[in-house]
Scaffold this motif. Structure first.
Motif, PDB file in Angstrom:
ATOM      1  N   ARG A   8     -34.890  -0.532  24.588  1.00  0.00           N
ATOM      2  CA  ARG A   8     -35.608  -1.520  23.765  1.00  0.00           C
ATOM      3  C   ARG A   8     -36.063  -0.957  22.421  1.00  0.00           C
ATOM      4  O   ARG A   8     -35.862  -1.604  21.386  1.00  0.00           O
ATOM      5  CB  ARG A   8     -36.799  -2.070  24.558  1.00  0.00           C
ATOM      6  CG  ARG A   8     -37.400  -3.369  24.003  1.00  0.00           C
ATOM      7  CD  ARG A   8     -36.462  -4.548  24.144  1.00  0.00           C
ATOM      8  NE  ARG A   8     -35.824  -4.652  25.423  1.00  0.00           N
ATOM      9  CZ  ARG A   8     -36.395  -5.130  26.544  1.00  0.00           C
ATOM     10  NH1 ARG A   8     -37.647  -5.514  26.540  1.00  0.00           N
ATOM     11  NH2 ARG A   8     -35.694  -5.209  27.660  1.00  0.00           N
ATOM     12  N   PRO A   9     -36.684   0.229  22.371  1.00  0.00           N
ATOM     13  CA  PRO A   9     -37.140   0.714  21.055  1.00  0.00           C
ATOM     14  C   PRO A   9     -35.994   0.957  20.079  1.00  0.00           C
ATOM     15  O   PRO A   9     -36.097   0.637  18.895  1.00  0.00           O
ATOM     16  CB  PRO A   9     -37.874   2.024  21.379  1.00  0.00           C
ATOM     17  CG  PRO A   9     -37.476   2.384  22.765  1.00  0.00           C
ATOM     18  CD  PRO A   9     -37.131   1.117  23.460  1.00  0.00           C
ATOM     19  N   GLN A  10     -34.863   1.511  20.587  1.00  0.00           N
ATOM     20  CA  GLN A  10     -33.714   1.733  19.706  1.00  0.00           C
ATOM     21  C   GLN A  10     -33.158   0.410  19.191  1.00  0.00           C
ATOM     22  O   GLN A  10     -32.759   0.300  18.024  1.00  0.00           O
ATOM     23  CB  GLN A  10     -32.606   2.496  20.445  1.00  0.00           C
ATOM     24  CG  GLN A  10     -33.003   3.897  20.895  1.00  0.00           C
ATOM     25  CD  GLN A  10     -33.418   3.928  22.348  1.00  0.00           C
ATOM     26  OE1 GLN A  10     -34.203   3.094  22.797  1.00  0.00           O
ATOM     27  NE2 GLN A  10     -32.916   4.895  23.095  1.00  0.00           N
ATOM     28  N   LEU A  11     -33.120  -0.601  20.056  1.00  0.00           N
ATOM     29  CA  LEU A  11     -32.611  -1.913  19.650  1.00  0.00           C
ATOM     30  C   LEU A  11     -33.498  -2.526  18.570  1.00  0.00           C
ATOM     31  O   LEU A  11     -33.005  -3.085  17.583  1.00  0.00           O
ATOM     32  CB  LEU A  11     -32.536  -2.850  20.867  1.00  0.00           C
ATOM     33  CG  LEU A  11     -32.027  -4.265  20.599  1.00  0.00           C
ATOM     34  CD1 LEU A  11     -30.600  -4.242  20.061  1.00  0.00           C
ATOM     35  CD2 LEU A  11     -32.106  -5.112  21.874  1.00  0.00           C
ATOM     36  N   VAL A  12     -34.812  -2.400  18.748  1.00  0.00           N
ATOM     37  CA  VAL A  12     -35.743  -2.921  17.745  1.00  0.00           C
ATOM     38  C   VAL A  12     -35.514  -2.231  16.400  1.00  0.00           C
ATOM     39  O   VAL A  12     -35.464  -2.879  15.349  1.00  0.00           O
ATOM     40  CB  VAL A  12     -37.210  -2.734  18.211  1.00  0.00           C
ATOM     41  CG1 VAL A  12     -38.178  -3.026  17.074  1.00  0.00           C
ATOM     42  CG2 VAL A  12     -37.500  -3.637  19.405  1.00  0.00           C
ATOM     43  N   MET A  13     -35.334  -0.907  16.426  1.00  0.00           N
ATOM     44  CA  MET A  13     -35.099  -0.166  15.176  1.00  0.00           C
ATOM     45  C   MET A  13     -33.756  -0.530  14.560  1.00  0.00           C
ATOM     46  O   MET A  13     -33.628  -0.626  13.329  1.00  0.00           O
ATOM     47  CB  MET A  13     -35.163   1.343  15.431  1.00  0.00           C
ATOM     48  CG  MET A  13     -36.525   1.852  15.840  1.00  0.00           C
ATOM     49  SD  MET A  13     -37.793   1.523  14.583  1.00  0.00           S
ATOM     50  CE  MET A  13     -39.281   1.704  15.583  1.00  0.00           C
ATOM     51  N   SER A  56     -23.060  -0.541  15.410  1.00  0.00           N
ATOM     52  CA  SER A  56     -22.464  -1.834  15.049  1.00  0.00           C
ATOM     53  C   SER A  56     -23.544  -2.881  14.798  1.00  0.00           C
ATOM     54  O   SER A  56     -23.440  -3.685  13.867  1.00  0.00           O
ATOM     55  CB  SER A  56     -21.532  -2.330  16.168  1.00  0.00           C
ATOM     56  OG  SER A  56     -20.307  -1.660  16.122  1.00  0.00           O
ATOM     57  N   ILE A  57     -24.579  -2.865  15.631  1.00  0.00           N
ATOM     58  CA  ILE A  57     -25.686  -3.804  15.432  1.00  0.00           C
ATOM     59  C   ILE A  57     -26.382  -3.512  14.107  1.00  0.00           C
ATOM     60  O   ILE A  57     -26.694  -4.428  13.331  1.00  0.00           O
ATOM     61  CB  ILE A  57     -26.681  -3.718  16.607  1.00  0.00           C
ATOM     62  CG1 ILE A  57     -26.029  -4.277  17.880  1.00  0.00           C
ATOM     63  CG2 ILE A  57     -27.973  -4.477  16.287  1.00  0.00           C
ATOM     64  CD1 ILE A  57     -26.862  -4.079  19.131  1.00  0.00           C
ATOM     65  N   THR A  58     -26.611  -2.230  13.825  1.00  0.00           N
ATOM     66  CA  THR A  58     -27.247  -1.842  12.562  1.00  0.00           C
ATOM     67  C   THR A  58     -26.448  -2.344  11.363  1.00  0.00           C
ATOM     68  O   THR A  58     -26.995  -2.963  10.445  1.00  0.00           O
ATOM     69  CB  THR A  58     -27.379  -0.308  12.478  1.00  0.00           C
ATOM     70  OG1 THR A  58     -28.205   0.152  13.544  1.00  0.00           O
ATOM     71  CG2 THR A  58     -27.979   0.124  11.151  1.00  0.00           C
ATOM     72  N   VAL A  59     -25.139  -2.075  11.383  1.00  0.00           N
ATOM     73  CA  VAL A  59     -24.285  -2.491  10.268  1.00  0.00           C
ATOM     74  C   VAL A  59     -24.222  -4.013  10.170  1.00  0.00           C
ATOM     75  O   VAL A  59     -24.302  -4.583   9.073  1.00  0.00           O
ATOM     76  CB  VAL A  59     -22.862  -1.904  10.425  1.00  0.00           C
ATOM     77  CG1 VAL A  59     -21.935  -2.427   9.330  1.00  0.00           C
ATOM     78  CG2 VAL A  59     -22.911  -0.381  10.379  1.00  0.00           C
ATOM     79  N   SER A  60     -24.094  -4.677  11.316  1.00  0.00           N
ATOM     80  CA  SER A  60     -23.995  -6.146  11.321  1.00  0.00           C
ATOM     81  C   SER A  60     -25.249  -6.794  10.749  1.00  0.00           C
ATOM     82  O   SER A  60     -25.173  -7.727   9.946  1.00  0.00           O
ATOM     83  CB  SER A  60     -23.750  -6.660  12.747  1.00  0.00           C
ATOM     84  OG  SER A  60     -22.531  -6.190  13.246  1.00  0.00           O
TER      85      SER A  60
END
Length: 510
Positions: free
Chosen positions: A283-288, A426-430
């Motif tokens: 969860r914390p990585q996803l939030v970041m 990929s989430i970060t770039v997207s």
């Protein structure tokens, strides 16, 4: 995710103090070559704004904008408000968003180099189509291919840099990506400054020269070694260890190698990384991964860099002066990134993000006040106030260059465990490209309607993100990339969400 008491649990204990190695020439060269991928992203950001203010380009593709530009009585803030013109700039980022999601499984299953090569080839095709564009369809297809290249490059290059770099210099080497990006922006601004004199075909040269960094990225992709993390994850443990020994300059790499093996065992038990990334322990990585790129764009930096020539022309600068001013901001951005490289592994990520945020807030408010008081319809700023606006914008760009510019990419690329690292990037770039698309599509209309308030809009968001970093982002300086999970378990807030032991998470999600 595999269940049961014997399932792989990833890195089980902290071994950071056992890590050995030094900075080798081999790893520095590899990181510099890989970082060229960032210059593609930067070159496009810088080139778009200059090309969209060139008369030859506007006459051919956006004639109505060209007509509006000639009208002195036109509302200063609304000269360039055209959705077609905005679509030219923003279509690339929508294509990049989709491509970054496609790149994730390729980066994971075929390696980081494969995505770097795919990105370079796509960008070569896009640059060729844009330079030769005879109609709007060709122009937009070229932009879409550029977007595909950026999606692949931005997905793979930061990961490559984070995995190749030794722990104590990961921040500085990872920022090679941002250095290349800023140098790409500066180069694009200088190219525009030269080609705008070559009417009516100068814009073709500007767009076509993007093929140079694309070619370097493609050739570099073939020459680079694969990262040891990726080799081990794909079953080539011996090759991975050999690369690790070579890039660390020592045979004593057992602790780091064992962390990679432990991480790869868990990674290979994960069949659906995007589903796994939603689990509580991630969860914390996803939030970041969502918040960092969102906030990076909401600083307003891309608006200034995309449309710097347009912005300065709207403020009454002449055509040459506006391009010169945007070249200046590009130079400041490139130079300030080196401040971050020199300090990030000594002062840490949080200190740079918070100090940069405070300086950006002050600068945005000052620009808004000057434009609100001294600039309106049918008015031009006096020479003194124009110089002051450019100076303050340069101070804003400088603050971004040592804080959110590089760290908006560095932090997300270093916090994910191996099993979700490719999906997380990929989430970060997207997210980055989604908000880049939205801002690029909306900025000219927002400038027209908000007027000077556009700078207060961005100042408010910078306030929010600075508070967010202070409260929720732990310091990642000096923490090995495969041991980041221990950081979240110690943080005052995230330890309530991340289980102390991996098995606890499995029991909750079973």
């Amino acid at each position: 995710m595999a269940g049961g008491p014997l399932a792989p649990t990833g890195v089980a204990k902290e071994r950071a103090e056992q890590y050995q190695g030094r900075v080798t020439l081999y790893v520095i060269i590899a990181c510099i070559v890989a970082a060229v991928g960032g210059s593609i992203f930067g070159y496009d950001i810088g080139i778009s704004g200059g090309v969209t203010s060139m008369d030859g380009f506007l006459q051919k593709f956006f004639h109505s904008v060209y007509i509006n530009k000639q009208h002195a009585h036109e509302n200063n803030y609304c000269k360039y408000d055209n959705q077609g013109l905005a679509a030219f700039t923003s279509s690339l980022y929508l294509a990049g968003l989709v491509a970054s999601l496609v790149a994730s499984p390729i980066t994971r299953k075929c390696g980081r180099r494969a995505s770097i090569i795919c990105g370079g080839i796509s960008f070569l095709v896009g640059a060729t189509l844009n330079a030769a564009a005879a109609n709007m369809a060709m122009l937009l297809l070229g932009r879409i291919m550029l977007g595909v290249g950026i999606g692949f490059g931005n997905q793979a290059v930061p990961l490559y840099l984070s995995e190749m770099a030794p722990t104590h210099l990961r921040g500085a080497l990872n920022m090679m990506f941002q250095v290349a990006t800023t140098l790409g922006i500066f180069t694009a601004n200088m190219v525009n400054y030269g080609t705008q004199k070559l009417e009516p075909w100068g814009w073709r040269l500007s767009l076509g020269l993007a093929a140079i960094p694309a070619f370097l990225m493609t050739v570099g992709g073939f020459l680079l070694p694969e990262t040891p993390n990726s080799l081990i994850e794909r079953g080539s443990k011996e090759r991975g260890k050999k690369v690790l020994v070579r890039i660390r300059g020592t045979d004593n790499v057992e602790a780091e190698f064992q962390d990679m093996v432990d991480a790869s065992e868990l990674a290979n038990s994960i069949k659906h990384p995007f589903r796994n990334i939603l689990e509580r322990r991630n969860r914390p990585q996803l939030v970041m991964a969502i918040c960092m790129p969102t906030f990076q764009i909401l600083t307003g930096i891309n608006s200034i860099l995309f449309y710097a020539p347009v912005l300065f022309q709207s403020m009454g600068f002449g055509g040459n002066a506006s391009l010169y001013s945007s070249a200046l901001t590009g130079a400041v951005l490139a130079g300030s990134t080196f401040i971050s490289i020199a300090t990030v592994d000594r002062l840490g990520r949080r200190a740079l993000l918070i100090s940069g945020g405070i300086q950006m807030i002050i600068c945005q408010v000052i620009v808004a006040i000057i434009l609100g008081v001294k600039f309106g319809d049918n008015q031009e700023l006096s020479k003194g106030y124009s110089i002051l606006v450019v100076t303050v914008i340069c101070l804003f760009v400088m603050a971004f260059g040592w804080s959110w510019g590089p760290l908006g990419w560095t932090v997300p690329s270093e916090i994910f465990p191996l099993e979700t690292r490719s999906a997380g990037q990929s989430i970060t770039v997207s997210v980055n490209l989604l908000f880049t698309f939205v801002i690029a599509q909306c900025f000219l209309a927002m400038l027209c309607h908000f007027k000077f308030g556009i700078f207060l809009f961005f100042a408010a968001w910078i306030t929010v993100m600075t508070i967010f970093v202070y409260v929720f982002l732990p310091e990642t300086k000096g923490v090995p990339i495969e041991e980041m999970i221990f950081l979240w378990r110690k943080h005052w807030f995230w330890k309530r969400i991340v289980p102390e032991y991996p098995e606890a998470d499995k029991n909750e999600t079973a």
